[in-house]
Design a protein around this motif. Sequence first.
Motif, PDB file in Angstrom:
ATOM      1  N   GLY A  59      -0.154  -9.890  -6.742  1.00  0.00           N
ATOM      2  CA  GLY A  59       0.419  -9.002  -7.737  1.00  0.00           C
ATOM      3  C   GLY A  59      -0.467  -7.824  -8.087  1.00  0.00           C
ATOM      4  N   SER A  60      -1.560  -7.614  -7.334  1.00  0.00           N
ATOM      5  CA  SER A  60      -2.442  -6.497  -7.669  1.00  0.00           C
ATOM      6  C   SER A  60      -1.996  -5.211  -6.988  1.00  0.00           C
ATOM      7  N   GLY A  61      -0.970  -5.275  -6.150  1.00  0.00           N
ATOM      8  CA  GLY A  61      -0.462  -4.066  -5.503  1.00  0.00           C
ATOM      9  C   GLY A  61      -0.953  -3.864  -4.082  1.00  0.00           C
ATOM     10  N   LYS A  62      -1.691  -4.868  -3.546  1.00  0.00           N
ATOM     11  CA  LYS A  62      -2.208  -4.747  -2.179  1.00  0.00           C
ATOM     12  C   LYS A  62      -1.067  -4.579  -1.178  1.00  0.00           C
ATOM     13  N   THR A  63      -0.083  -5.483  -1.278  1.00  0.00           N
ATOM     14  CA  THR A  63       0.992  -5.487  -0.294  1.00  0.00           C
ATOM     15  C   THR A  63       1.825  -4.210  -0.373  1.00  0.00           C
ATOM     16  N   THR A  64       2.108  -3.756  -1.597  1.00  0.00           N
ATOM     17  CA  THR A  64       2.884  -2.519  -1.725  1.00  0.00           C
ATOM     18  C   THR A  64       2.108  -1.355  -1.125  1.00  0.00           C
ATOM     19  N   THR A  65       0.793  -1.331  -1.335  1.00  0.00           N
ATOM     20  CA  THR A  65      -0.017  -0.260  -0.772  1.00  0.00           C
ATOM     21  C   THR A  65       0.113  -0.207   0.748  1.00  0.00           C
ATOM     22  N   ILE A  66       0.044  -1.365   1.401  1.00  0.00           N
ATOM     23  CA  ILE A  66       0.137  -1.292   2.864  1.00  0.00           C
ATOM     24  C   ILE A  66       1.563  -0.996   3.323  1.00  0.00           C
ATOM     25  N   ARG A  67       2.554  -1.410   2.532  1.00  0.00           N
ATOM     26  CA  ARG A  67       3.932  -1.040   2.887  1.00  0.00           C
ATOM     27  C   ARG A  67       4.118   0.476   2.806  1.00  0.00           C
ATOM     28  N   LEU A  68       3.459   1.096   1.826  1.00  0.00           N
ATOM     29  CA  LEU A  68       3.512   2.550   1.715  1.00  0.00           C
ATOM     30  C   LEU A  68       2.797   3.193   2.902  1.00  0.00           C
ATOM     31  N   LEU A  69       1.669   2.625   3.255  1.00  0.00           N
ATOM     32  CA  LEU A  69       0.869   3.147   4.355  1.00  0.00           C
ATOM     33  C   LEU A  69       1.647   3.081   5.676  1.00  0.00           C
ATOM     34  N   LEU A  70       2.414   1.990   5.839  1.00  0.00           N
ATOM     35  CA  LEU A  70       3.177   1.820   7.071  1.00  0.00           C
ATOM     36  C   LEU A  70       4.487   2.609   7.055  1.00  0.00           C
ATOM     37  N   GLY A  71       4.757   3.270   5.928  1.00  0.00           N
ATOM     38  CA  GLY A  71       5.993   4.045   5.840  1.00  0.00           C
ATOM     39  C   GLY A  71       7.211   3.195   5.570  1.00  0.00           C
ATOM     40  N   LEU A  72       7.013   1.929   5.173  1.00  0.00           N
ATOM     41  CA  LEU A  72       8.151   1.046   4.890  1.00  0.00           C
ATOM     42  C   LEU A  72       8.712   1.319   3.498  1.00  0.00           C
ATOM     43  N   GLU A  73       7.890   1.934   2.650  1.00  0.00           N
ATOM     44  CA  GLU A  73       8.347   2.370   1.333  1.00  0.00           C
ATOM     45  C   GLU A  73       7.926   3.828   1.181  1.00  0.00           C
ATOM     46  N   GLU A  74       8.673   4.571   0.375  1.00  0.00           N
ATOM     47  CA  GLU A  74       8.346   5.961   0.096  1.00  0.00           C
ATOM     48  C   GLU A  74       7.594   6.016  -1.239  1.00  0.00           C
ATOM     49  N   PRO A  75       6.452   6.673  -1.303  1.00  0.00           N
ATOM     50  CA  PRO A  75       5.772   6.765  -2.613  1.00  0.00           C
ATOM     51  C   PRO A  75       6.541   7.701  -3.554  1.00  0.00           C
ATOM     52  N   ASP A  76       6.448   7.435  -4.869  1.00  0.00           N
ATOM     53  CA  ASP A  76       7.070   8.332  -5.838  1.00  0.00           C
ATOM     54  C   ASP A  76       6.308   9.646  -5.899  1.00  0.00           C
ATOM     55  N   SER A  77       4.980   9.531  -5.796  1.00  0.00           N
ATOM     56  CA  SER A  77       4.176  10.747  -5.741  1.00  0.00           C
ATOM     57  C   SER A  77       2.923  10.444  -4.950  1.00  0.00           C
ATOM     58  N   GLY A  78       2.239  11.513  -4.511  1.00  0.00           N
ATOM     59  CA  GLY A  78       1.028  11.328  -3.727  1.00  0.00           C
ATOM     60  C   GLY A  78       1.315  11.465  -2.250  1.00  0.00           C
ATOM     61  N   GLU A  79       0.233  11.488  -1.459  1.00  0.00           N
ATOM     62  CA  GLU A  79       0.376  11.707  -0.021  1.00  0.00           C
ATOM     63  C   GLU A  79      -0.412  10.696   0.779  1.00  0.00           C
ATOM     64  N   ILE A  98      -7.358  -1.694   8.260  1.00  0.00           N
ATOM     65  CA  ILE A  98      -7.150  -1.896   6.818  1.00  0.00           C
ATOM     66  C   ILE A  98      -7.017  -3.402   6.664  1.00  0.00           C
ATOM     67  N   PHE A  99      -7.890  -4.007   5.894  1.00  0.00           N
ATOM     68  CA  PHE A  99      -7.956  -5.458   5.812  1.00  0.00           C
ATOM     69  C   PHE A  99      -7.598  -5.901   4.395  1.00  0.00           C
ATOM     70  N   VAL A 100      -6.442  -6.543   4.289  1.00  0.00           N
ATOM     71  CA  VAL A 100      -5.996  -6.994   2.972  1.00  0.00           C
ATOM     72  C   VAL A 100      -6.399  -8.440   2.788  1.00  0.00           C
ATOM     73  N   SER A 101      -7.067  -8.749   1.692  1.00  0.00           N
ATOM     74  CA  SER A 101      -7.509 -10.121   1.515  1.00  0.00           C
ATOM     75  C   SER A 101      -7.773 -10.425   0.050  1.00  0.00           C
ATOM     76  N   HIS A 102      -7.675 -11.696  -0.298  1.00  0.00           N
ATOM     77  CA  HIS A 102      -8.124 -12.083  -1.627  1.00  0.00           C
ATOM     78  C   HIS A 102      -9.452 -12.820  -1.516  1.00  0.00           C
ATOM     79  N   ASP A 103      -9.927 -12.984  -0.266  1.00  0.00           N
ATOM     80  CA  ASP A 103     -11.145 -13.758  -0.035  1.00  0.00           C
ATOM     81  C   ASP A 103     -12.347 -12.820   0.057  1.00  0.00           C
TER      82      ASP A 103
END
Lengths: 567, 336
Positions: A335-355, A493-498
């Motif tokens: 729930g810290s936003g890691k997954t959404t960040t990588i979805r944005l990076l992969l273009g699977l979601e469109e950011p509301d703002s920013g590049e 880009i390495f997403v982890s909680h460890d």
Amino acid sequence: MASQDRLTPTLLYPATAAPLLKVRNLSVSYGRQEVVHDVGFELGRGKSLALIGESGSGKSTIARAVLRLLPSGASASGQVEFEGQEILALPERRFRPLRGRAIGFVPQDPGNSLNPVRTIGVQAMEAAALTGETNTAIRKALILETFAQVGLDNPQRVYDSYPHQLSGGMLQRVLIGLAVLPRPALLVADEPTSALDVTIQKRILDLLSRLQQDLDISLLLITHDLAIAAERTDSLVVLKNGSVQEAGKTSSVFSSPASAYARKLHADVPALNPDRYAKLRDPGLRPRTSREAPKIEVSAVTKTFAVDGKILTAVDNVSFAVPAGTTHALVGESGSGKTTTIRLLLGLEEPDSGEISVAGDRVSGRSHQSLRSVWRHLQLVYQNPFTSLDPTWTVEHLVREPLDRFRIGTSQERAAQVREALANVGLAEHLLSRKPGALSGGQRQRVAIARSLVLKPDVIVLDEPTSALDVSVQADIVEVLLTLQAKLGLTYIFVSHDLALVRQLAHTVSVMKQGSVVEQGSVTDIFENPRHAYTASLLESIPAGISEARPALQPKARHTYRQEQLA
Amino acid sequence: MSNAYLTYAAKRLGQAVVVILLAYIFTFVVVSILPGDPITSVLRNPQNGFTEQEIAEIIAAQGLDKPIIVQLWNALSGFLTGDLGMSMRSNRPVATLIAEVLPSTLILASAGLAVALVLALLVAYGTRFVPKKYGQGLLRGFPSLFLSVPNFVIGLMLIHIFGFQLGLFRVINPDSFWATFFAAIALGIPVSAQIAEVLIANLDKEAEQEYATVARSRGIGQARLFATHLLKPASLPVVTVVALTIGELLGGSLITETVYGRTGIGSLVQRSVSTQDLPVLQAVVSLGAVVFVLVNLIADLLYPLLDPRVKIVGGRKRSPTTADEPSIGATKAVAP
């Protein structure tokens, strides 16, 4: 193999104090296949013992044999003595009174361990009934008192809730509460924290240690994590393929393991070996000129979702840049936003703002069609190799699919590229015709990595690539990833909680909390000199193995348990 | 009862009304566009012996000389006010004809459902508690056995054994308790098979869940585990299955009524088909649609009340599997 005198921890206890639990020559078979061979150990009153090993080592099977909760079709032989009474051969009718009352059980996956269609209160009443108390009102008071004792801050609300309304950490507190409520002499905890976030893991283990001390309960802890076992228990039994490899006092097994297997287990735990991959990783740390453009640039990205009429900011003004050939870690709890960040990076979601741009190409604000060319350079390795590969496809088909999709090369060229990708991840060619079902977890994750490599991308996004794997398999995968990076100059880009794992392999890190980056910098800086309290708390939750003082057991610490907030 | 639930209920109710109306219009259109004009072919059949004048009167009385769209409008408004038209054979209101036979069929169908539920529960209970060596496998085979034997075969066998051999009930013109009892058994057995099938599979699945093991670690015995832990979650899908077997129950009632010589909707349909009494058939078909839609509506409305995991989102219910999925990383609440 261990020397003979270390195989039995019997010598640890004076012969006069009879142990609470005594397991001798225990063997367990599923059908005709024996999975536990001739295991023996002893656990004294008020003491703690860890059964440690990888999946398939038989540790959970031993726990279930002691609890007599083996699935149908399994049979156990040997002796299990509890308070001097042989319980393995006891008829069910005579063993049942011991369940819950004398032997409590804390399960592995709190999310599936309570009946989903009954309230927590109704199920807690079952445990309260074991105390012998007949008055319902007193039973309920006992339950609420126990819930408060395990750190649930609104006991009445927990009592009225259904399991799906609580978080995993809260459910595990409930389950621990239910297990200790009838004051058993023995608590069997089967990987009680493997399904939880790191910071919650530490709190749950602290709670178990405290209850064990306060209530004078003996603890049989099943775990795959040597660091946790060393931190929390008096003695260790190391298992492999159903046999004891080494056993003894935690301090001696941990600091000077005699068996090769225990040494390997020790070496594979990231928390205990921060610099294991330094040689492979360090070339990425070379100084960079300021003119070198970063491979990945995320600037001031925000993404909100509307959920049930409320607006949730999943990613809040996040920025980071990653130089080519290095690894950037995103760490944080669920729930810290890691997954959404990588979805944005992969273009699977469109950011509301920013590049967002990758290798100079903008990812955000592009059509699906034009993203395809970006995706050739940007690949994802998913968290769980047990669900991310189509079980009906062969390895060859799985690895070749991206080439087919992008229509690259002739069929001979594709076949050659598939073989090259497999060789890169260290898989033999005879596996080409296998289906995922016939592969181990580590092999599956290698296939997933090969699949992402076959398009020769510059950037690979790794979403918790080892969280579903055993420690030793994790070590293999990490080695594959670092070798590939050194050889092909990949950017990760390495997403982890460890955090321990991040320390081993990443160059730079962003610590995320509730959608924002709270701290950012090089791994060395962040780990040695955390400035944000949240980072510090994440670092504290890394199990350290044996330390001089065990802070969880200091009386002062008892009052500082953070209480789980109701969602 | 939350607002979300009431919205959901209102929406489902509206859908149900639309489905019933569409079903009525559909049967009306099918009957009207059938080639060969069955109505006049019945009237003009020399065996029926109507004179031209009588035929014209009947056609005028039934409104058959009006344009089709007007006929539909008249029929539909009649249907909504409970006027189902006149039977062409007996010249009595269709609503009266149905009202005469409906209670008998409803009793049979409800008794059949009760038999089906009890039997399914017994078989399912048996599969968990009868040891393997005392025929658990046999019990597990019951659903497939019951499903594969046609409804009328069981009915005829029961008549033969209990009616003729043991003389428990009169076979000709039966009206006793036992006659209804055995008719309900004949009707309920195939239906119970479908319910038992689902119940057994779900009980097996639930028994393997971790919560069942954890409950046992609290000293819960097998019988209590079945009654207090496994039965409820395993029964939830059964609600849907029961709603779907209503069609079977109604169709089965028609056959069972014929086999047992009972008066009911079945005998009414049989008579109306053989005499091509279209207003009655249209009414019975519409009634079937109404019952089917209503029962499924009740099942849909019950489900969110029975399963706490079902969430109602935007007037639709979401199953536990989708409700369990965490929303992606969204945690920070900001006031809109």
